[in-house]
Each structure stands twice: as C-alpha cells, then as structure tokens.
Design an enzyme around this catalytic site. Structure first.
Site, PDB file in Angstrom:
ATOM      1  N   GLU A  19       0.847  -1.207   0.000  1.00  0.00           N
ATOM      2  CA  GLU A  19       0.000   0.000   0.000  1.00  0.00           C
ATOM      3  C   GLU A  19       0.883   1.258   0.000  1.00  0.00           C
ATOM      4  OE1 GLU A  19      -3.580  -0.046   2.390  1.00  0.00           O
ATOM      5  OE2 GLU A  19      -3.138   1.980   3.085  1.00  0.00           O
ATOM      6  N   THR A  50      -3.772   4.938  -1.685  1.00  0.00           N
ATOM      7  CA  THR A  50      -4.862   5.426  -0.828  1.00  0.00           C
ATOM      8  C   THR A  50      -5.513   6.679  -1.418  1.00  0.00           C
ATOM      9  OG1 THR A  50      -3.382   6.764   0.517  1.00  0.00           O
ATOM     10  CG2 THR A  50      -3.793   4.507   1.255  1.00  0.00           C
ATOM     11  N   HIS A  79      -7.787   2.951  -3.944  1.00  0.00           N
ATOM     12  CA  HIS A  79      -8.720   3.099  -2.841  1.00  0.00           C
ATOM     13  C   HIS A  79      -9.763   4.128  -3.282  1.00  0.00           C
ATOM     14  CE1 HIS A  79      -5.918   1.496   0.513  1.00  0.00           C
ATOM     15  NE2 HIS A  79      -5.523   1.042  -0.656  1.00  0.00           N
ATOM     16  N   GLY A 110     -14.611   5.789   4.409  1.00  0.00           N
ATOM     17  CA  GLY A 110     -13.756   6.965   4.609  1.00  0.00           C
ATOM     18  C   GLY A 110     -14.105   7.682   5.901  1.00  0.00           C
ATOM     19  N   ALA A 130     -19.591   1.566   3.541  1.00  0.00           N
ATOM     20  CA  ALA A 130     -18.797   0.829   2.558  1.00  0.00           C
ATOM     21  C   ALA A 130     -19.598  -0.315   1.931  1.00  0.00           C
ATOM     22  CB  ALA A 130     -17.529   0.297   3.217  1.00  0.00           C
ATOM     23  N   HIS A 154     -13.590  -1.569  14.461  1.00  0.00           N
ATOM     24  CA  HIS A 154     -13.464  -0.156  14.093  1.00  0.00           C
ATOM     25  C   HIS A 154     -13.823   0.687  15.321  1.00  0.00           C
ATOM     26  CE1 HIS A 154     -14.653   3.669  12.245  1.00  0.00           C
ATOM     27  NE2 HIS A 154     -13.838   3.331  11.268  1.00  0.00           N
ATOM     28  N   LYS A 170     -20.503  -6.425   3.484  1.00  0.00           N
ATOM     29  CA  LYS A 170     -19.632  -6.059   2.361  1.00  0.00           C
ATOM     30  C   LYS A 170     -19.352  -7.291   1.491  1.00  0.00           C
ATOM     31  CE  LYS A 170     -16.615  -3.759   5.130  1.00  0.00           C
ATOM     32  NZ  LYS A 170     -15.572  -2.811   5.585  1.00  0.00           N
ATOM     33  N   GLN A 217       5.497   7.715  17.083  1.00  0.00           N
ATOM     34  CA  GLN A 217       4.475   8.175  16.129  1.00  0.00           C
ATOM     35  C   GLN A 217       3.414   7.104  15.912  1.00  0.00           C
ATOM     36  OE1 GLN A 217       6.479   9.294  12.522  1.00  0.00           O
ATOM     37  NE2 GLN A 217       7.421  11.079  13.479  1.00  0.00           N
ATOM     38  N   HIS A 271      -0.612  -7.940   3.318  1.00  0.00           N
ATOM     39  CA  HIS A 271      -0.729  -6.585   2.757  1.00  0.00           C
ATOM     40  C   HIS A 271       0.202  -5.695   3.582  1.00  0.00           C
ATOM     41  CE1 HIS A 271      -2.725  -3.282   0.670  1.00  0.00           C
ATOM     42  NE2 HIS A 271      -2.941  -2.673   1.819  1.00  0.00           N
TER      43      HIS A 271
HETATM   44  P1  FAD Z   1     -17.240   0.583   7.012  1.00  0.00           P
HETATM   45  O1  FAD Z   1     -16.798  -0.739   6.533  1.00  0.00           O
HETATM   46  O2  FAD Z   1     -18.459   1.162   6.408  1.00  0.00           O
HETATM   47  O3  FAD Z   1     -17.433   0.541   8.569  1.00  0.00           O
HETATM   48  C1  FAD Z   1     -16.395   0.079   9.412  1.00  0.00           C
HETATM   49  C2  FAD Z   1     -16.952  -0.194  10.785  1.00  0.00           C
HETATM   50  O4  FAD Z   1     -17.392   1.014  11.406  1.00  0.00           O
HETATM   51  C3  FAD Z   1     -18.118  -1.104  10.756  1.00  0.00           C
HETATM   52  O5  FAD Z   1     -17.888  -2.144  11.637  1.00  0.00           O
HETATM   53  C4  FAD Z   1     -19.295  -0.311  11.179  1.00  0.00           C
HETATM   54  O6  FAD Z   1     -20.083  -1.048  12.051  1.00  0.00           O
HETATM   55  C5  FAD Z   1     -18.715   0.875  11.852  1.00  0.00           C
HETATM   56  N1  FAD Z   1     -19.424   2.080  11.450  1.00  0.00           N
HETATM   57  C6  FAD Z   1     -19.370   2.646  10.245  1.00  0.00           C
HETATM   58  N2  FAD Z   1     -20.128   3.749  10.217  1.00  0.00           N
HETATM   59  C7  FAD Z   1     -20.661   3.855  11.470  1.00  0.00           C
HETATM   60  C8  FAD Z   1     -21.518   4.781  12.058  1.00  0.00           C
HETATM   61  N3  FAD Z   1     -21.981   5.845  11.382  1.00  0.00           N
HETATM   62  N4  FAD Z   1     -21.844   4.573  13.355  1.00  0.00           N
HETATM   63  C9  FAD Z   1     -21.369   3.517  14.043  1.00  0.00           C
HETATM   64  N5  FAD Z   1     -20.533   2.599  13.518  1.00  0.00           N
HETATM   65  C10 FAD Z   1     -20.204   2.774  12.244  1.00  0.00           C
HETATM   66  N6  FAD Z   1      -9.399   5.959   4.638  1.00  0.00           N
HETATM   67  C11 FAD Z   1      -9.272   6.894   3.664  1.00  0.00           C
HETATM   68  O7  FAD Z   1      -9.768   8.023   3.808  1.00  0.00           O
HETATM   69  N7  FAD Z   1      -8.606   6.615   2.498  1.00  0.00           N
HETATM   70  C12 FAD Z   1      -8.044   5.412   2.260  1.00  0.00           C
HETATM   71  O8  FAD Z   1      -7.453   5.178   1.198  1.00  0.00           O
HETATM   72  C13 FAD Z   1      -8.151   4.397   3.279  1.00  0.00           C
HETATM   73  N8  FAD Z   1      -7.634   3.163   3.098  1.00  0.00           N
HETATM   74  C14 FAD Z   1      -7.812   2.195   4.059  1.00  0.00           C
HETATM   75  C15 FAD Z   1      -7.338   0.903   3.821  1.00  0.00           C
HETATM   76  C16 FAD Z   1      -7.513  -0.101   4.762  1.00  0.00           C
HETATM   77  C17 FAD Z   1      -6.969  -1.492   4.466  1.00  0.00           C
HETATM   78  C18 FAD Z   1      -8.182   0.189   5.988  1.00  0.00           C
HETATM   79  C19 FAD Z   1      -8.352  -0.889   7.021  1.00  0.00           C
HETATM   80  C20 FAD Z   1      -8.675   1.461   6.218  1.00  0.00           C
HETATM   81  C21 FAD Z   1      -8.506   2.478   5.272  1.00  0.00           C
HETATM   82  N9  FAD Z   1      -9.008   3.774   5.457  1.00  0.00           N
HETATM   83  C22 FAD Z   1      -8.856   4.725   4.473  1.00  0.00           C
HETATM   84  C23 FAD Z   1      -9.681   4.130   6.721  1.00  0.00           C
HETATM   85  C24 FAD Z   1     -11.212   4.039   6.634  1.00  0.00           C
HETATM   86  O9  FAD Z   1     -11.699   4.938   5.665  1.00  0.00           O
HETATM   87  C25 FAD Z   1     -11.759   4.395   8.000  1.00  0.00           C
HETATM   88  O10 FAD Z   1     -11.434   3.415   8.946  1.00  0.00           O
HETATM   89  C26 FAD Z   1     -13.250   4.733   8.060  1.00  0.00           C
HETATM   90  O11 FAD Z   1     -13.548   5.254   9.357  1.00  0.00           O
HETATM   91  C27 FAD Z   1     -14.176   3.540   7.864  1.00  0.00           C
HETATM   92  O12 FAD Z   1     -14.222   3.161   6.549  1.00  0.00           O
HETATM   93  P2  FAD Z   1     -14.648   1.635   6.228  1.00  0.00           P
HETATM   94  O13 FAD Z   1     -14.751   1.454   4.781  1.00  0.00           O
HETATM   95  O14 FAD Z   1     -13.773   0.727   6.969  1.00  0.00           O
HETATM   96  O15 FAD Z   1     -16.117   1.671   6.881  1.00  0.00           O
END
Ligand code: FAD
Length: 298
Positions: A19, A50, A79, A110, A130, A154, A170, A217, A271
């Site tokens: 990544e 990303t 991403h 995000g 997501a 999360h 998902k 950090q 990864h």
């Molecule tokens: P989701 O899969 O939709 O949710 C993740 C978890 O959070 C779920 O378990 C859900 O229950 C909980 N949740 C979601 N929304 C809510 C809500 N409103 N209230 C309560 N619980 C909730 N971020 C970036 O900006 N850019 C990137 O390129 C990026 N790359 C990433 C790559 C990886 C491999 C990972 C692990 C994370 C990355 N992130 C990135 C971070 C990610 O965007 C954040 O963690 C974001 O907060 C959740 O996105 P998600 O797709 O995991 O959310």
C-alpha cells in the site's frame, strides 16, 4: 523470538500486496517512484494507492495509479471512499479511474474531512457506508473489490458483532477480499478469524502488516485507529531512540517475526503498509526469506 534459518520461508505459494499513499510534493513524488521501483522486485500480487478524506487526493491518487499501471506495469488497485460524495460523484470518479485502467477498487466509507472519530454523516445523495458502496460498484462493473476489516473492531463500532456484521454485508454485496487494519498481536487476529468464519464470511481476509518506522508516532496513530500496541514493542525498542541503525534492524525483525508466526498459523497472503519507503519493507521480506514467484506463475 529470533528468526532461525528453519523459520525462513523457502518457497511455496504466497501473495504480497503493497500500500502506498499519493505524494504531496515533488520530493515525495521522487521518493514514491524510487520505492515503487525497488519494491517491484517482490512481484506483488497487486499494489494499492490510498485516497484522501473527502476526495481530497483524487488527482494525485489518479496520477499515481495511472503511472503504476502504464509505466511500472503493476496490477494496481485504487482506494475509493464515499464520504462527502454523492453517488453521482462516486460514479464519475469510478469512470475516470476505469479509463486509466483500474479494475480493482479498495472500497471504503472513509473518514469525515474533520478527522477520525468525528461524527460521520453520509452525504444525502451518497452511499451510507462501505457495504452500500460495494453494491454500487458491483452494479457499475465487474471489478475486483477489496474492503477493510478490523481485527480489533473499528473505533466507531459498538461491538465486535456489529463490526463483523458490516464485513459480512460487504462480502454479501460483492467484495472479493478484505484487507485488515494493522495489528501487532496475532492472537487477536486468530480470534477475529474465528468470528469471521463463524459468521459465514468466506472471502480472504488478508492481514495488514505495518513495519514500525517510529514507535512513538505509531502509538499516536494506532490509538486513533483502535489498534493496541503490545508492551513487548516497548521492550524491543527500549533505548533505541537515538540509534537509527539498531532501530531499523529491530523494526525489520519484529515485522518479519509477525509474518512468520502468521504463516505458521496458515496465512499466506500479506498486505504491507509501506509508508512509501522501501528499505524497511525490503529488510522485513529478506528476514522472512521470501522468494517471490514471478507474477505470471503465481
Ligand atoms: P465501514 O466498513 O463502512 O465501517 C467500518 C466499521 O465502522 C463497521 O464495523 C461499522 O459497524 C462501523 N461504522 C461505520 N459507520 C458507522 C456509524 N456511522 N456509526 C457507528 N458505527 C459505524 N481511509 C481513507 O480516507 N482513504 C483510504 O485510502 C483508506 N484506506 C484504508 C485501507 C484499509 C486497508 C483500511 C483498514 C482502512 C482504510 N481507510 C482509508 C480508513 C477508513 O476509511 C476508515 O477506517 C473509516 O472510518 C471507515 O471506513 P470503512 O470502509 O472501513 O467503513
């Protein structure tokens, strides 16, 4: 734990992905491309770039992805987040990335542009999370779709069960792989995988490995991501603040030990969060003793 010759990987099949993040200035641009060139020798299964909060890095992400595909000839995932974007905005972005040759998206909700942990509100005409984004991508085209997974849940999830349920949604909506948030305790990952299996989730869940460039950090970042930092890391890095060479050696050993232990638990796909720097990642993979297969033979 120390790494013995018997521990080292001596062949067989495994997959690696790397990544990267899009560069913010000319110096970082040079660093990224040097890193990509150096790490290409490991024949990654794919690399990913990303995407910033609120679409803030669309242009540099697109540029990096384009170059990785057309110049570096690497299978490249972009991403993609749906925060602060209408469905139409997302579709426009997907079209641009598809035109650049992208066939694989890492589909994410995000974080709000106000930062991790601040209240998330879906765009009124957007995808609510997501899982909805994955469904939307599936409706647009035949993409490979990776998603996030959180072995320590999360930070916004109210429980492990709610968190696993999101991964299930998902997968059910068409995700083909999950990439995990980084973690340092393989027992936590193993227990997570038990919950994943019990929930009937069958897509591969690939552990995200973060080689530690700087423990202080990293602790700050880990705290925001909900990743625990075990005490043994303090012990391993104790007294090395002003010893960059010894610190780099320990960092490469720690990540290699984690990978080797995961391999013993049956995991053959990793990864790596590169932080756009090659030396530590190279040292980790050399410590592991990986002998990458050529991509065409994998
Ligand atoms: P989701 O899969 O939709 O949710 C993740 C978890 O959070 C779920 O378990 C859900 O229950 C909980 N949740 C979601 N929304 C809510 C809500 N409103 N209230 C309560 N619980 C909730 N971020 C970036 O900006 N850019 C990137 O390129 C990026 N790359 C990433 C790559 C990886 C491999 C990972 C692990 C994370 C990355 N992130 C990135 C971070 C990610 O965007 C954040 O963690 C974001 O907060 C959740 O996105 P998600 O797709 O995991 O959310």
């Amino acid at each position: 734990m120390t790494i013995t010759e018997a521990d080292r990987h001596t062949g067989g099949s495994f997959k690696l992905s790397f990544e990267f993040f899009p560069p913010k200035n000319a110096d970082m641009d040079v660093q990224l491309w040097e890193t990509v060139e150096e790490l290409s020798r490991w024949n990654p299964d794919f690399v990913s770039v990303t995407y910033g909060a609120g679409g803030s890095t669309k242009a540099p992400t697109l540029q990096a992805v384009q170059r990785m595909i057309s110049v570096a000839d690497l299978p490249t995932a972009s991403h993609l987040t749906c925060v602060d974007a209408s469905k139409q905005d997302v579709h426009d972005v997907v079209q641009e990335f598809t035109a650049a040759g992208v066939k694989h998206f890492v589909a994410l909700r995000g974080d709000p542009s106000t930062g991790i942990g601040t209240d998330y509100k879906p765009h009124p005409q957007g995808y609510e999370n997501a899982a909805a984004l994955v469904r939307g991508l599936r409706d647009i085209g035949d993409f490979e779709i990776s998603v996030s997974a959180y072995p320590e849940k999360h930070p916004e999830s109210e429980s492990d069960a709610v968190d696993i349920d999101m991964l299930k949604r998902k997968a059910d909506n068409g995700a083909t792989r999950a990439l995990t948030q980084f973690f340092f305790d393989n027992e936590i990952f193993e227990r997570y995988m038990e919950r994943v299996t019990k929930a009937g989730i069958t897509i591969p869940v690939v552990p995200g490995i973060m080689p530690i460039q700087n423990l202080t950090q990293l602790k700050r970042f880990a705290g925001r991501c909900g990743t625990s930092v075990p005490a043994f890391l303090d012990e391993r890095f104790a007294g090395l603040d002003d010893e960059p060479t010894a610190r780099a050696r320990v960092a490469a050993e720690v990540a290699a030990e984690q990978i080797l232990d995961l391999q013993r638990r049956g995991i053959n796909e990793f990864h790596l969060y590169t932080m756009n720097r090659a030396p530590l990642v190279n040292a980790v993979l050399e410590n592991v003793g990986f002998r990458p297969l050529r991509r065409s033979a994998a």
